[in-house]
Motif scaffolding. Structure first.
Motif, PDB file in Angstrom:
ATOM      1  N   LEU A   1      -8.486 -43.664  -1.012  1.00  0.00           N
ATOM      2  CA  LEU A   1      -7.804 -44.783  -1.668  1.00  0.00           C
ATOM      3  C   LEU A   1      -6.551 -45.085  -0.867  1.00  0.00           C
ATOM      4  O   LEU A   1      -5.596 -44.319  -0.878  1.00  0.00           O
ATOM      5  N   ARG A   2      -6.557 -46.205  -0.159  1.00  0.00           N
ATOM      6  CA  ARG A   2      -5.423 -46.564   0.692  1.00  0.00           C
ATOM      7  C   ARG A   2      -4.443 -47.452  -0.058  1.00  0.00           C
ATOM      8  O   ARG A   2      -4.836 -48.263  -0.883  1.00  0.00           O
ATOM      9  N   ASN A   3      -3.164 -47.289   0.283  1.00  0.00           N
ATOM     10  CA  ASN A   3      -2.105 -48.115  -0.320  1.00  0.00           C
ATOM     11  C   ASN A   3      -2.201 -48.114  -1.849  1.00  0.00           C
ATOM     12  O   ASN A   3      -2.370 -49.158  -2.488  1.00  0.00           O
ATOM     13  N   VAL A   4      -2.155 -46.938  -2.413  1.00  0.00           N
ATOM     14  CA  VAL A   4      -2.351 -46.784  -3.850  1.00  0.00           C
ATOM     15  C   VAL A   4      -1.212 -47.458  -4.614  1.00  0.00           C
ATOM     16  O   VAL A   4      -0.039 -47.278  -4.295  1.00  0.00           O
ATOM     17  N   THR A   5      -1.559 -48.258  -5.614  1.00  0.00           N
ATOM     18  CA  THR A   5      -0.597 -48.868  -6.522  1.00  0.00           C
ATOM     19  C   THR A   5      -0.943 -48.438  -7.944  1.00  0.00           C
ATOM     20  O   THR A   5      -1.930 -47.723  -8.170  1.00  0.00           O
TER      21      THR A   5
ATOM     22  N   LYS B   1       4.128 -48.803   3.536  1.00  0.00           N
ATOM     23  CA  LYS B   1       4.013 -50.230   3.237  1.00  0.00           C
ATOM     24  C   LYS B   1       3.769 -50.420   1.741  1.00  0.00           C
ATOM     25  O   LYS B   1       2.938 -49.732   1.146  1.00  0.00           O
ATOM     26  N   TYR B   2       4.479 -51.373   1.155  1.00  0.00           N
ATOM     27  CA  TYR B   2       4.384 -51.646  -0.274  1.00  0.00           C
ATOM     28  C   TYR B   2       4.086 -53.126  -0.501  1.00  0.00           C
ATOM     29  O   TYR B   2       4.486 -53.981   0.294  1.00  0.00           O
TER      30      TYR B   2
END
Length: 297
Positions: A52-56, A113-114
């Motif tokens: 899971l990339r760039n988890v939010t 990165k967000y």
């Protein structure tokens, strides 16, 4: 309505089901397809990884996994134990507009990165533009920054910044205070003295190159976590003597041209006053009559 009971479900019952009814003299159309999945107990040490990339926060929830065989894709194993994923790095200040996301604390794992979303009655929005967050001060061994040939130079000279450290950083970064452009990044090189350094060429400088610089070091494994910054280095670039003389010469030429124009106008007015206007006057000439006289008696 008719019910079809399967008393004991086995792996052979997995698959797609549909129904229809017969009304003489023909059959009805087929119903929608129903997919039946049968889970069975399987053992083994096989595994798969799901990244899971760039988890939010939208990824928060409870997860479990299954396994299946290629010959029986609708026959699944018993589910795994559930795993709950909680994403709570930020807290929202609901009293402000727009929303503010305030990190409770920032550490070396927070760099990256967000981007953000918002939810409406129609669903989730597209994500925003990415924001890069860099965390500095994680590594105590801060690099040093020096300048060649000297901090005070004249316009047109070649200037090189050297960032170096005893720590084996993979890359060095130089930033300039007040600049919104991307920082300068160079690979680290090991010197014969055992130091690690990178040289940043500023090229022929101009007065606009003046400013305050500092550098950082970081590792390729985590490019968003930087070292402590180096001490600030101020560079001053003054205009060259050639540029000063060029401006002075242009001013002198302009003044000389203006003087020549004024002298020309004065000379023209003096010449016209001396000679006065030119007027042609006509003279009255008397015509002589030719008289013929006879012989005297």
């Amino acid at each position: 309505m008719a019910k079809f009971l399967i008393p004991f479900t086995e792996s052979s019952h997995a698959g797609h089901y549909l129904c229809l009814y017969h009304k003489p003299p023909s059959w009805s159309e087929e119903s929608d397809t129903l997919e039946l999945v049968v889970t069975v107990l399987q053992t083994g040490l096989y595994q798969a990884k799901f990244s899971l990339r760039n988890v939010t926060f939208v990824y928060g929830g409870t997860y479990k996994c299954y396994s299946s065989e290629d010959l029986f894709p609708y026959v699944l194993s018993q589910p795994s134990n559930p795993v709950e994923l909680v994403v709570s790095e930020f807290s929202a200040n609901l009293d402000s507009s727009p929303q503010e996301l305030i990190p409770a604390s920032v550490g070396k794992y927070d760099g990256g990165k967000y981007y953000c979303y918002y939810e409406t009655t129609l669903g989730w929005s597209a994500h925003s533009d990415e924001l890069e967050l860099v965390v500095t001060g994680i590594f105590d061994n801060k690099p040093c920054l020096s300048v060649l040939p000297r901090p005070v130079v004249t316009s047109g000279e070649n200037v090189t910044l050297k960032c170096f450290s005893q720590e084996e950083y993979d890359r060095f970064i130089v930033t300039k205070e007040g600049e919104q452009t991307d920082p300068m990044i160079m690979e680290s090189q090991k010197t014969s003295a055992g130091q690690f350094q990178a040289l940043f060429s500023l090229g022929p400088v101009t007065p606009r190159s003046s400013g305050t610089f500092k550098c950082y070091g970081y590792y390729k494994a985590n490019p968003y976590v930087w070292s402590e910054p180096s001490d600030h280095l101020e560079i001053q670039v003054s205009a060259s003597e050639n540029q000063d003389h060029t401006v002075e010469n242009l001013i002198r030429l302009g003044i000389a041209g203006l003087v020549l124009i004024i002298l020309g106008v004065l000379l023209l007015e003096a010449w016209q006053a001396r000679n006065g206007p030119t007027v042609r006057l006509g003279s009255n000439q008397k015509r002589k009559k030719n008289v013929v006289q006879g012989p005297r008696v």
